[in-house]
Design an enzyme around this catalytic site. Structure first.
Site, PDB file in Angstrom:
ATOM      1  N   GLU A   1     -87.043 -63.437  49.749  1.00 53.19           N
ATOM      2  CA  GLU A   1     -86.357 -63.018  48.527  1.00 53.19           C
ATOM      3  C   GLU A   1     -85.742 -64.217  47.833  1.00 53.19           C
ATOM      4  OE1 GLU A   1     -83.510 -60.189  49.936  1.00 53.19           O
ATOM      5  OE2 GLU A   1     -82.364 -61.658  51.057  1.00 53.19           O
TER       6      GLU A   1
ATOM      7  N   ASP B   1     -74.680 -65.492  46.458  1.00 56.98           N
ATOM      8  CA  ASP B   1     -75.943 -65.563  45.708  1.00 56.98           C
ATOM      9  C   ASP B   1     -75.849 -66.514  44.519  1.00 56.98           C
ATOM     10  OD1 ASP B   1     -76.650 -63.492  47.456  1.00 56.98           O
ATOM     11  OD2 ASP B   1     -76.079 -61.945  46.022  1.00 56.98           O
TER      12      ASP B   1
END
Length: 583
Positions: free
Chosen positions: A254, A77
């Site tokens: 997302e 991430d």
């Protein structure tokens, strides 16, 4: 910067110097000629990790190239920002403590870890969380309007939720305590516009009763009050419903980020979930609050459509962030995985990089829809200084730590609590004070971890240790989670010392192999992995290594079997609540 790093590191060893000296004066039958006292608190020395992946031997760098992933192992991430010539990058850390590793570079090629954003208990409250809870998807942004850096994230399994911390200078650290944000959902990101206004975008569930299918999510935007550091009530708006085309029922939109270029606003998101169908998609608008129109050629980054039998596959590519260089070049960082020969993921989701072509209306990852290669071209003016100085290594490399009292390297992390509560470092080695908690507990444990960064690697450490009872154990561990791991540890049973190798799968433990030890003093412990095959071994008093048991499968160290979001780690572990009983 170096002075700050050394100041932080000296907090441990200076404060425990007297303790170490006192322990060296104790006398018992465990005294060794090198002055180390063998006791129920193990002393670790001479840790060595060496990576040996074939792809790096077959893909030697030429001039003007550097390896991607840029951060090997569990650094997922990624988010990146720039101020002037300084780049900063962060990644998820879940229940790792300290949390949110932060890296600095002057050229996007040579990275140095400068610490962690969340390094205090007041910032990170994950004491009872499962290993894949904790801190998700941090976003780092520089706001030129007030010369401040922000890190916004979601802290799962605490009462914090969405939060932001800030600092004037990441090189100095000193990030603030968390400021809780008044909205739900996950994966928040900040955007600071030229006019001084600010916005937050994030993933959320559809309104109650509006969910059309499993995995249906939305992207919301809020106006953000920079003075109050919170979203402005009533300004929330759905700007993406479902994904690029809700008629196709896309899942898990997302990780949103907003960028501004040529008076247009671009919203880039991950779509498809963080596994095999992961991708990156982009939208455009005349306003940060939308409406947003998807690009005609989405996705702009994915590996999901490629032949699964291709050589050296990289999979799960997505969850990206973009940065522009001072020269006007664009690059993107993103997560992806490198499965082993059995298509299992043990190294976790890693941070990759690609150049981005933004010569047209839409950003396009160069080669992002083709099989990803092991290396890419360096940005204009950059020079690859791989594996030199304090730069973070990549490719095949060896990391050694003598534990000589110079402070812990930033790559060593604990789980759910500070390292300082159980670690003491002195000139004689790394002392670990065993907790009355074992590795299967969702609590802070007395273990120090280094991420597995290669499919093929070796890791070894010397240990001086004398267990007093069958409740004592110390040694080397390979961990995917509290429910999936191997432990190679020294313990006691019936007055005798034993070395045991234990496998825990889905919380159920069994002994794979054991051997009685005579004249226990220094013992060296080692694990060698060749893809899915892991071999554990030991050596007494500098003699040759002997295998304990046969090769075992690394299946339980993969996310494919264990689930979750983390990669495998190698740990130095001690406990006074041993659950491994000699058979």
């Amino acid at each position: 910067m170096k002075e700050r790093r050394m100041k932080n590191k000296t907090n441990i060893w200076l404060s425990i110097l007297a303790t170490a000296l006192l322990s060296g004066c104790q006398q018992n039958n465990g005294n060794r000629s090198d002055g180390i006292v063998a006791s129920s608190e193990p002393v670790f020395q001479n840790f060595e990790y060496a990576g040996n992946d074939k792809i790096y031997a077959d893909s030697l760098l030429t001039e003007g190239q550097f390896y991607s992933p840029i951060l090997q192992g569990c650094y997922p991430d990624p988010s990146i920002t720039r101020k002037g010539n300084d780049y900063y990058l962060v990644s998820s850390s879940f229940v790792m403590f300290p949390g949110v590793p932060i890296f600095h570079s002057k050229d996007l090629v040579n990275w140095m870890q400068i610490g962690h954003v969340l390094d205090r208990e007041s910032q990170l409250k994950v004491e009872t969380a499962g290993i894949s809870a904790g801190v998700y998807a941090p976003d780092i942004q520089y706001n030129p309007n007030n010369d401040t850096f922000y890190m916004i994230t979601t802290q799962i399994a605490s009462e914090i939720g969405n939060m932001v911390v800030k600092t004037k200078d990441p090189l100095e650290g000193n990030w603030s305590d968390p400021i809780q944000l008044d909205f739900g959902g996950i994966d928040p990101a900040l955007f600071f516009d030229d006019d001084g206004k600010a916005y937050v975008v994030h993933n959320d569930a559809p309104a109650y009763g509006k969910e059309q299918y499993e995995g249906h999510r939305v992207i919301k935007v809020w106006d953000y009050d920079v003075e109050r550091d919170n979203v402005i009530a009533g300004t929330d708006k759905i700007i993406v419903d479902g994904g690029v085309d809700i008629n196709q029922q896309p899942i898990w939109i997302e990780a949103p980020h907003i960028y501004k270029r040529d008076d247009k606003y671009y919203l880039m998101c991950a779509e498809g979930g963080t596994g095999a169908n992961h991708s990156e998609v982009v939208f455009m608008s005349d306003s940060p609050r939308g409406p947003y129109k998807p690009a005609p050629d989405n996705p702009i980054l994915s590996q999901r459509h490629l032949d699964k039998s291709r050589p050296n596959p990289v999979e799960w590519a997505g969850h990206a962030d973009l940065v522009e260089t001072p020269n006007g070049e664009w690059y993107g960082v993103f997560l992806a995985v490198r499965p082993n020969e059995k298509n299992r993921v043990n190294t976790g989701r890693e941070t990759f990089m690609l150049p981005v072509d933004w010569s047209g209306r839409w950003p396009v990852f160069e080669g992002g829809m083709e099989p990803l290669k092991a290396s890419i071209a360096v940005p204009q003016g950059a020079e690859n200084k791989m594996n030199t100085g304090e730069f973070f290594p990549n490719g095949n490399f060896t990391f050694t730590d003598k534990f000589a009292g110079n402070g812990l390297d930033d790559r060593w992390i604990a789980l759910r609590g500070p390292r300082e509560k159980f670690v003491q470092e002195s000139a004689s080695g790394l002392h670990i004070k065993p907790f009355d908690i074992n590795i299967k507990a969702q609590k802070p444990i007395s273990a120090l971890f280094y991420r597995q960064q290669h499919a093929s690697f070796s890791a070894s450490v010397d240990m001086v240790y004398m267990p007093e009872s069958d409740a004592d154990l110390a040694g080397l561990t390979c961990v995917q989670s509290e429910s999936f791991h191997y432990v190679l540890g020294v313990t006691k049973s019936g007055g005798n010392d034993y070395l045991v190798l234990q496998r825990t799968e889905n919380g159920e433990s069994s002994i794979v192999a054991q051997t009685k030890l005579a004249d226990l003093g220094k013992i060296s412990l080692k694990v060698v992995a060749e893809g899915d095959d892991y071999q554990f071994s030991y050596a007494l008093d500098d003699r040759a290594f002997e295998n304990i048991g046969q090769r075992v499968s690394g299946d339980i160290l993969s996310t494919d079997v264990a689930g979750g979001f983390t990669g495998a780690m190698i740990g130095l572990y001690a406990t006074s609540a041993n659950h491994i009983k000699v058979e």
